[in-house]
Design a protein around this motif. Structure first.
Motif, PDB file in Angstrom:
ATOM      1  N   ILE A   1      10.842  27.707 -18.352  1.00 25.29           N
ATOM      2  CA  ILE A   1      12.247  27.749 -18.838  1.00 25.29           C
ATOM      3  C   ILE A   1      13.031  29.223 -18.914  1.00 25.29           C
ATOM      4  O   ILE A   1      12.026  30.062 -19.113  1.00 25.29           O
ATOM      5  CB  ILE A   1      12.143  27.145 -20.284  1.00 25.29           C
ATOM      6  N   SER A   2      14.193  29.363 -18.298  1.00 23.46           N
ATOM      7  CA  SER A   2      14.613  30.663 -18.167  1.00 23.46           C
ATOM      8  C   SER A   2      14.980  31.344 -19.453  1.00 23.46           C
ATOM      9  O   SER A   2      14.707  32.552 -19.577  1.00 23.46           O
ATOM     10  CB  SER A   2      15.868  30.451 -17.477  1.00 23.46           C
ATOM     11  N   ASN A   3      15.099  30.643 -20.629  1.00 30.43           N
ATOM     12  CA  ASN A   3      15.556  31.160 -21.901  1.00 30.43           C
ATOM     13  C   ASN A   3      14.849  30.453 -22.903  1.00 30.43           C
ATOM     14  O   ASN A   3      15.327  29.556 -23.585  1.00 30.43           O
ATOM     15  CB  ASN A   3      17.114  31.057 -22.132  1.00 30.43           C
ATOM     16  N   PRO A   4      13.725  30.606 -23.051  1.00 29.31           N
ATOM     17  CA  PRO A   4      12.737  29.818 -24.253  1.00 29.31           C
ATOM     18  C   PRO A   4      13.300  30.170 -25.614  1.00 29.31           C
ATOM     19  O   PRO A   4      12.931  29.035 -26.444  1.00 29.31           O
ATOM     20  CB  PRO A   4      11.431  30.483 -24.371  1.00 29.31           C
TER      21      PRO A   4
ATOM     22  N   GLU B   1      23.226  27.755 -21.439  1.00 28.36           N
ATOM     23  CA  GLU B   1      22.986  26.973 -20.375  1.00 28.36           C
ATOM     24  C   GLU B   1      21.687  27.546 -19.650  1.00 28.36           C
ATOM     25  O   GLU B   1      21.558  28.616 -19.277  1.00 28.36           O
ATOM     26  CB  GLU B   1      24.032  27.288 -19.120  1.00 28.36           C
ATOM     27  N   VAL B   2      20.541  26.638 -19.783  1.00 28.85           N
ATOM     28  CA  VAL B   2      19.329  27.184 -19.491  1.00 28.85           C
ATOM     29  C   VAL B   2      18.751  26.386 -18.223  1.00 28.85           C
ATOM     30  O   VAL B   2      18.903  25.348 -18.052  1.00 28.85           O
ATOM     31  CB  VAL B   2      18.352  26.652 -20.846  1.00 28.85           C
ATOM     32  N   ASP B   3      18.249  27.340 -17.635  1.00 25.22           N
ATOM     33  CA  ASP B   3      17.612  26.735 -16.235  1.00 25.22           C
ATOM     34  C   ASP B   3      16.106  26.206 -16.590  1.00 25.22           C
ATOM     35  O   ASP B   3      15.298  27.133 -17.057  1.00 25.22           O
ATOM     36  CB  ASP B   3      17.561  27.494 -14.961  1.00 25.22           C
ATOM     37  N   LEU B   4      15.597  25.291 -16.250  1.00 22.63           N
ATOM     38  CA  LEU B   4      14.316  24.732 -16.319  1.00 22.63           C
ATOM     39  C   LEU B   4      13.682  24.202 -14.928  1.00 22.63           C
ATOM     40  O   LEU B   4      14.523  23.575 -14.355  1.00 22.63           O
ATOM     41  CB  LEU B   4      13.832  23.728 -17.355  1.00 22.63           C
TER      42      LEU B   4
ATOM     43  N   ARG C   1      14.253  20.670 -10.476  1.00 23.96           N
ATOM     44  CA  ARG C   1      15.017  21.752 -11.265  1.00 23.96           C
ATOM     45  C   ARG C   1      16.235  21.065 -12.055  1.00 23.96           C
ATOM     46  O   ARG C   1      16.729  20.143 -11.561  1.00 23.96           O
ATOM     47  CB  ARG C   1      15.564  22.943 -10.390  1.00 23.96           C
ATOM     48  N   ARG C   2      16.374  21.435 -13.452  1.00 29.31           N
ATOM     49  CA  ARG C   2      17.475  21.203 -14.132  1.00 29.31           C
ATOM     50  C   ARG C   2      18.052  22.490 -14.734  1.00 29.31           C
ATOM     51  O   ARG C   2      17.666  23.301 -14.901  1.00 29.31           O
ATOM     52  CB  ARG C   2      16.807  20.000 -15.276  1.00 29.31           C
ATOM     53  N   LYS C   3      19.387  21.998 -15.230  1.00 33.13           N
ATOM     54  CA  LYS C   3      20.180  22.857 -15.815  1.00 33.13           C
ATOM     55  C   LYS C   3      20.721  22.225 -17.086  1.00 33.13           C
ATOM     56  O   LYS C   3      21.470  21.141 -17.155  1.00 33.13           O
ATOM     57  CB  LYS C   3      21.435  23.442 -15.005  1.00 33.13           C
ATOM     58  N   LYS C   4      20.213  22.638 -18.290  1.00 29.51           N
ATOM     59  CA  LYS C   4      20.601  22.072 -19.607  1.00 29.51           C
ATOM     60  C   LYS C   4      21.560  22.850 -20.326  1.00 29.51           C
ATOM     61  O   LYS C   4      21.458  23.906 -20.294  1.00 29.51           O
ATOM     62  CB  LYS C   4      19.371  21.840 -20.534  1.00 29.51           C
ATOM     63  N   ILE C   5      22.617  21.973 -20.631  1.00 36.10           N
ATOM     64  CA  ILE C   5      23.487  22.401 -21.383  1.00 36.10           C
ATOM     65  C   ILE C   5      23.300  22.392 -22.956  1.00 36.10           C
ATOM     66  O   ILE C   5      23.090  21.157 -23.438  1.00 36.10           O
ATOM     67  CB  ILE C   5      24.971  21.773 -21.216  1.00 36.10           C
ATOM     68  N   CYS C   6      23.253  23.437 -23.751  1.00 33.76           N
ATOM     69  CA  CYS C   6      23.006  23.413 -25.089  1.00 33.76           C
ATOM     70  C   CYS C   6      24.184  23.638 -25.988  1.00 33.76           C
ATOM     71  O   CYS C   6      24.845  24.817 -25.757  1.00 33.76           O
ATOM     72  CB  CYS C   6      21.730  24.385 -25.454  1.00 33.76           C
TER      73      CYS C   6
END
Length: 555
Positions: free
Chosen positions: A87-90, A125-128, A147-152
């Protein structure tokens, strides 16, 4: 030598035996949830990796908090696996699996497992990346990275546990019979629904036995009947007591700089309402999924002859929100008067059909299609567009945008697709009604259910959805690049999800072939990272006029 060949043969046989021993895919429900498609997406099918699917970064909307994956072993034995999540931003996102990170893919059927995503207390927006290593034999391990890009969103946090149906191996036969019964019942209900919908559509088409062209050609007599019988104007689509269904702040591509309350949509409609029977549709000029542009004629009351018009309208299956967006964006330039603007001429809204937006038609056609035709024409030799012609067209577009800004309006979608041009290279800026539908390749959704012209947006518009006169200047630079490349797609090699990072790193569009340095310098000024460092349209007009003078000095 023989020993070496023997070992290679053994390895080859092992690889061949393990070539088709497991599947990894997304079910139809999961694909529909993430992408809106009715299909399964295989990452590994019979042991073969789908390289194309592996390169795609799937956006995960804010309301989705669990990702479901399905796999099955085809080897006749359990296959060892190991999983890890990067996860790019834990601090903004944490994850958990409902299966162990190290284990075996079971045999006896498919198994669905889930990766839970828990957003933090702020927007991000977090890349995982989910890595799965499957050991198919001692010498053969398949590695898959999804790969996924999660919108939080902080107001859309993790809702808690949700029920997951897992087709685990070894389930009882009674359970299988139960789920099979449920599936059959659902299939029966779905079949009934399909039959009812098909009957409804067929009945609707029967009642609407004439298409819009035929209907418009038969309405002239209805005009005289209505006037003779003393019947008033037809009921409008939005009656005066009904507020506009969509707010300008959320849907319109125009915004008043002073944010003063504009007149209600229905008031503007009533000011320029025309009778449907005075409009005649002749031919389709452009057609999309939810809208069409017709060439037609409009016979004004008291006029000797009808005038040529273009008519924008929604298709029969368009939703009410799409119709309302068409009206709002189509009326954005109403009341403005400038030689480089094409405002709406009239609007016809009646309860028996889709609304009509009328525009004057004097030989103008869509600029993007005009530029493509200059490059390659099936109707004859391509038209040569000189640098002088490009500058003249850019000057007119800049003067139209300058007028909009003087009227305290930000266009927010300045591009070749939203301009028209005639054979004398006279340019007019138009509204962007139906642009998303007619040019879908120019718009992208970054997981927020909003189609935006990502490749034309300034950096602050991409990251913060901030639109100002400076963001219009940025888009004008891309428009100028379109003129010099004859409508090539900007940033064609860049993924829309990577655009913000690409621009933030300082990358910009390259100088087109045969584009003078002076003209490219104007584009580069428009793409300054800081909005304060970009020129105004008044300054751009001075620069372009000076360059135009230099070009004509030797002609």
């Amino acid at each position: 030598m023989v020993s070496t060949l023997f070992k290679l043969a053994i390895c080859f046989l092992i690889l061949r035996q393990g070539a088709g021993n497991f599947n990894l895919f997304l079910s139809q429900a999961e694909v529909r949830k993430l992408m809106g498609l009715q299909a399964e997406l295989y990452y590994v099918r019979s042991g073969v990796i789908n390289e194309y699917a592996m390169t795609f970064v799937v956006p995960v909307p804010a309301q989705v908090h669990k990702l479901h994956f399905t796999w099955e072993s085809l080897a006749g034995r359990p296959l060892p696996y190991a999983m890890s999540v990067n996860i790019s931003n834990p601090s903004a996102l944490t994850s958990s699996l409902n299966v162990s990170q190290v284990g075996e893919i079971p045999i006896g059927g498919v198994q669905t497992w889930a990766l839970s995503l828990n957003c933090g207390p702020y927007d991000a927006e977090v890349d995982l990346a989910l890595r799965i290593d499957v050991s198919r034999s001692r010498y053969n391990t398949t590695s898959v990275v999804l790969r996924r890009k999660k919108i939080c969103l902080k107001d859309n946090g993790y809702p808690g546990p949700e029920e997951v149906l897992v087709a685990a191996p070894g389930s009882s036969s009674s359970g299988q019979i139960f789920y099979a019964s449920i599936g059959c019942a659902c299939a029966f209900v779905a079949a009934i629904c399909v039959l009812v919908i098909a009957y409804y559509v067929r009945d609707k088409k029967t009642r609407r036995h004439r298409d819009p062209l035929q209907e418009s050609r038969g309405l002239s007599s209805a005009c005289s009947v209505e006037r003779g019988a003393g019947v008033g104007p037809a009921q409008t689509f939005l009656p005066p007591e009904t507020p506009p269904p969509l707010s300008a702040a959320s849907t319109s591509s125009y915004r008043r700089l002073d944010d003063r309350p504009s007149r209600e949509l229905h008031e503007r409609i009533q000011e320029i309402t025309v009778q449907r029977c005075r409009v005649r549709l002749l031919s389709i000029e452009l057609e999309g999924t939810f809208g069409r542009v017709y060439r037609g004629s409009y016979h004004e009351e008291g006029a000797q002859a009808p005038r040529d018009v273009l008519v924008k309208t929604a298709a029969e299956h368009a939703s009410q929100s799409q119709v309302a967006l068409l009206l709002r964006e189509g009326l954005a330039l109403y009341g403005l008067s400038h030689s480089a603007l094409l405002p709406v001429l009239g609007v016809s809204i009646e309860d028996r059909g889709a609304p009509f937006l009328l525009y004057p038609h004097t030989g103008y056609r869509n600029m993007k299609r005009f530029l493509v035709r200059c490059k390659l024409s099936s109707e004859g030799p391509p038209r040569a567009l000189t640098t002088q012609g490009v500058v003249e067209m850019a000057l007119q577009a800049a003067k139209g945008a300058q007028y909009l800004h003087k009227k305290r309006l930000v266009h927010r979608d300045l591009a070749a697709r939203n301009c028209v041009v005639d054979d004398d290279l006279r340019v007019q800026i138009t509204d962007n009604a139906l642009a998303r539908d007619l040019f879908p390749q120019d718009y992208h959704c970054l997981g927020d259910n909003e189609n935006r012209p990502i490749k034309w947006l300034a950096i602050e518009s991409l990251t913060n959805k901030t639109f100002t006169t400076a963001s219009d200047v940025w888009a004008f630079g891309v428009l100028l690049w379109e003129l010099t490349t004859l409508a090539q797609q900007p940033y064609v090699e860049v993924d829309p999800f990577e655009m913000a990072a690409y621009l933030r790193d300082g990358y910009r569009l390259a100088q087109p072939i045969n584009c003078p340095d002076e003209l490219f310098a104007v584009m580069a000024y428009c793409w300054a990272m800081s909005a304060d460092e970009r020129p105004t349209f008044s300054q751009l007009i001075v620069c372009l006029q000076d360059f135009h003078t230099q070009l004509t000095r030797y002609v």
